[in-house]
Design an enzyme around this catalytic site. Structure first.
Site, PDB file in Angstrom:
ATOM      1  N   THR A 678     -44.190 -18.001 -18.664  1.00  0.00           N
ATOM      2  CA  THR A 678     -43.327 -18.978 -19.320  1.00  0.00           C
ATOM      3  C   THR A 678     -42.598 -18.315 -20.477  1.00  0.00           C
ATOM      4  OG1 THR A 678     -44.948 -19.675 -20.990  1.00  0.00           O
ATOM      5  CG2 THR A 678     -45.010 -20.802 -18.846  1.00  0.00           C
ATOM      6  N   ASP A 679     -41.518 -18.941 -20.903  1.00  0.00           N
ATOM      7  CA  ASP A 679     -41.019 -18.647 -22.242  1.00  0.00           C
ATOM      8  C   ASP A 679     -42.052 -19.216 -23.204  1.00  0.00           C
ATOM      9  OD1 ASP A 679     -39.468 -17.906 -24.413  1.00  0.00           O
ATOM     10  OD2 ASP A 679     -37.614 -18.663 -23.540  1.00  0.00           O
ATOM     11  N   TRP A 680     -41.905 -18.929 -24.494  1.00  0.00           N
ATOM     12  CA  TRP A 680     -43.015 -19.185 -25.415  1.00  0.00           C
ATOM     13  C   TRP A 680     -43.296 -20.676 -25.592  1.00  0.00           C
ATOM     14  CZ3 TRP A 680     -43.539 -14.990 -23.641  1.00  0.00           C
ATOM     15  CH2 TRP A 680     -44.244 -13.924 -24.191  1.00  0.00           C
TER      16      TRP A 680
END
Length: 748
Positions: A678-680
């Site tokens: 995932t992105d953060w």
């Protein structure tokens, strides 16, 4: 988790640099050369450039307060130095007006710009007023004037149709008006991260030179001076279209809505949707001239092959660019299908450039047959300086019957169809007959298979493996890291699973150590030089190796759909082929020393406004031909070890929950075997298809292997219950997920 519970780095607070100054061998040189080739010359009337022995007056605060990179995770780098534009001019020995420079040097420290906070970055810095007396003195002593106009670029905020952002400020217009009246030869340098409004160009009769110098990293000033003086002939070309006015951009009416944006322009992004432009895609002048001829053209079973020769027909040395465009049946625009840049050519010197075009490059997505098809019809190929100026016919081909090159599956089906697909493809659990306890080191040594190891892991261990440690700046890796995953719990460590660390990028390592600051992505694409791009990012790989960084979170490679997107500076181009091939070179460079690249953001991250919740609503044909295509090219051509999903929704489904995006397209159709993260952090949600499956379980079912930077308290994956996949993950799903993570660690 509340913002107060996040680390300073996660809150966007820059951490202080530690340790000795360090530059990887050769990095300073390659950053400067990349800057040289990124600068785009748009206007050079009366050969006002290069500057020779003339005395020059330099205006604009950004000669001192230069924008070297954009704000955000891709820009918070601690370089050993930053060479401003004025520093570069001075170092190059240009005869500049020192009194004028002294006035700027006195004013700037007393007017330090507010650089804002995370997501509230400035668009530009207030300009210094120039008195009539100071202007007159500069005019009396100088033959030419250089005006530097700067624009910031930044993550988590978009540009706006306001003065100081997309438009010039009143102060900038006043400065240009004064300079235009006082000087007969005016040169403007645009220190920007992406296109701005250019309607002001017509107002100033003495404005004869125009350069986009972008944001070129730590060696910015030296690269600018190289081109100004003619030490280097400009060879940069636009990787995006500059329209006459904002409303001309195909996406103008459908950008910026905080909730959703309908991509009504379809495949007509950038030059594909414009019949003409102020400065077209591919445009770029030189101090010399070039002629390109087609020496040979042949068609094979899988390619169209072009043998071209480019000749320097001017009076100065320089690098030339060959651009190859194709007409495709059913489309009324020409599409970039190949390009090649020459080495430095002396006047009269030639170079042969081979341009092989895979036939799949001229295929289009047919929604009815759910396939990429080379349509029957007549194809033509042209050499030109832009898509609109294709004067040299390179070849032609006739396809008598439709040719299916890839059978796909619809990825915009309703929930019931998707549920059936997921059910049919649930992985079976793995089992082992091995009785003794296996460590990960045993697998490394070849004593046991990875599946034997995975079969011994408990559901809790498999769950923990699917998430990072929990926050940025982990104490278990280099200070300032973006987060870690792998052996993050006592149980996982006991199995000898190592910790893997990540760093933001790609314009340099965002850690608390000195590292190289590279040009922004838009500048890199403007070089149109794959060999140089690979060399540039290979120097970043040296930094990674020096500091023990495992994964670089980059390159960013989303399509520049609209000029207002705040993160365009990190991205390469409006064109999927140029974006994909530039990313291919970047990945090869990053991974040349054993580390991993993480291409991002998959997919349709084309707006920063409300980026965590906004939906990109796009039809399947456009999605596949434009927005997924650069990722496909990079994966097939360079095998990046990681890919990061985007924050946004795609047609109402968050990318980190998008089964068809990850498992149908990325895994099944493209055969990707790398790691998906995932992105953060991510949005919490329940699966529409399986209401009992939510949050991290929903993510794993979608094929997204790791939540980064994690947080073990952010919801559980749910109990494993093979007989009830309606409400629980199966053991096979958890094991398959672990296999991707552990295989990544194993093959590093």
């Amino acid at each position: 988790m509340s913002e107060a519970g996040l680390s300073p780095l996660a809150q966007g607070i820059s951490l202080p640099v530690e340790g000795e100054k360090y530059n990887s061998p050769g990095s300073i040189d390659v950053i400067r050369r990349a800057g040289d080739e990124a600068i785009v010359l748009l206007k050079n009337d009366d050969e006002v450039l290069p500057i020779k022995d003339e005395r020059v007056a330099v205006f604009g605060r950004c000669q001192i307060n230069t924008f070297f990179v954009g704000y955000g995770s891709g820009g918070d780098v601690k370089p050993t130095r930053k060479v401003s534009i004025l520093d570069g001019i001075k170092s190059a020995g240009i005869n500049y007006d020192t009194e004028l420079a002294r006035a700027y040097k006195a004013w700037c420290p007393d007017h330090i710009p507010d650089e804002g906070t995370w997501g509230k970055w400035p668009f530009s810095f207030p300009e210094m007023p120039v008195s009539d007396e100071l202007m007159q003195a500069a005019s009396d002593s100088c033959e030419k004037a250089v005006v530097v106009i700067g624009r910031a670029a930044g993550e988590d905020r978009d540009n706006t149709l306001t003065k100081g952002s997309f438009f010039l400020t009143d102060e900038e217009e006043a400065l240009l008006e004064k300079v235009d009246k006082a000087f007969e030869n005016v040169i403007v340098l645009l220190n920007i991260g992406g296109p701005i409004d250019f309607t002001w160009l017509k107002k100033y009769s003495n404005l004869k030179g125009l350069l986009i110098v972008w944001q070129l990293g730590q060696e910015m000033g030296h690269a600018v001076a190289d081109v100004l003086t003619g030490r280097v002939s400009p060879s940069g070309h636009l990787a995006q279209t500059i329209a006459e006015k904002y409303d001309d951009y195909p996406s103008a009416a459908h950008f910026g809505d905080p909730d959703s944006n309908e991509y009504k322009e379809g495949v007509r992004v950038g030059y594909r949707g414009l019949k003409e432009a102020l400065f077209p895609f591919g445009y770029g002048l030189s101090y010399t001239t070039f002629d390109t001829q087609v020496l040979d053209y042949k068609e094979t079973a899988h390619t169209f092959e072009f043998r071209t020769e480019i000749t320097n027909t001017g009076k100065r040395s320089g690098k030339g660019l060959v651009q190859l465009y194709a007409t495709i049946p059913g489309y009324d625009f020409r599409t970039l299908v190949g390009y090649g840049k020459s080495d430095e050519l002396a006047p009269g010197e030639s170079e042969v450039i081979l341009l092989p075009v895979k036939k799949v490059q001229v295929s289009i997505y047919d929604t009815d047959s759910e396939s990429f098809v080379i349509q029957k019809g007549f194809y033509e190929f042209f050499i030109g300086d832009t898509p609109y100026d294709t004067t040299v016919k390179a070849g032609q081909a006739t396809v008598t019957d439709d040719i299916v090159v890839q059978k796909c599956e619809s990825i915009t089906e309703g929930s019931e169809k998707l549920k059936e697909r997921i059910h049919d493809r649930l992985p079976a659990p793995v089992e082992t007959i091995v009785q003794e306890q296996i460590s990960f080191d045993d697998v490394r040594a070849g004593k046991y298979s990875l599946d034997d190891f995975i079969a011994q892991m408990t559901p809790a261990e498999l769950s923990d493996l699917s998430r990072g440690e929990g926050d940025m700046d982990s104490p278990n890796a280099i200070k300032g890291n973006a987060g870690v995953f792998g052996g993050i719990t006592p149980a996982l460590k006991k199995k000898d699973i190592p910790i893997i660390n990540t760093s933001d990028g790609p314009s340099g390592l965002r850690v608390c150590r000195y590292s190289s600051l590279l040009p922004i992505g838009t500048a890199v694409a403007s070089t149109w030089n794959r060999r140089l791009t690979e060399e540039l990012y290979s120097s970043e790989a040296d930094d990674m190796k020096h500091y023990g960084v495992d994964v670089l979170l980059g390159p960013g490679m989303n399509i520049q759909r609209n000029p207002l997107c705040g993160r365009n500076f990190e991205y390469y181009s409006e064109d999927p082929y140029l974006s994909g091939m530039t990313a291919t070179a970047a990945v090869r460079g990053i991974q040349s020393k054993g580390a991993a690249a993480c291409i991002k953001h998959f997919a349709c991250n084309n707006q920063e406004t409300n980026r965590y919740r906004n939906s990109s609503d796009v039809d399947e044909k456009t999605l596949r031909e434009i927005y997924l295509k650069p990722f496909e090219i990079a994966i097939r051509e360079s095998s990046p070890k990681c890919i990061m999903t985007s924050y946004n929704q795609i047609n109402g489904v968050w990318a980190h929950y998008n089964y068809d995006l990850v498992k149908t397209v990325l895994r099944k159709e493209w055969g990707y075997e790398g790691l998906v993260m995932t992105d953060w952090w991510m949005q919490l949600a329940d699966s529409p298809e399986f209401p009992g499956v939510k949050n991290n379980a929903y993510r794993i079912r979608a094929g997204v292997n790791i939540l980064m930077p994690g947080a073990l308290t952010r919801g559980d994956v749910g109990f494993v219950h093979d007989s009830d996949p309606e409400n629980y993950l199966t053991l096979g799903e958890l094991q398959e997920n672990a296999r991707y993570i552990l295989n990544f660690i194993l093959l590093r």
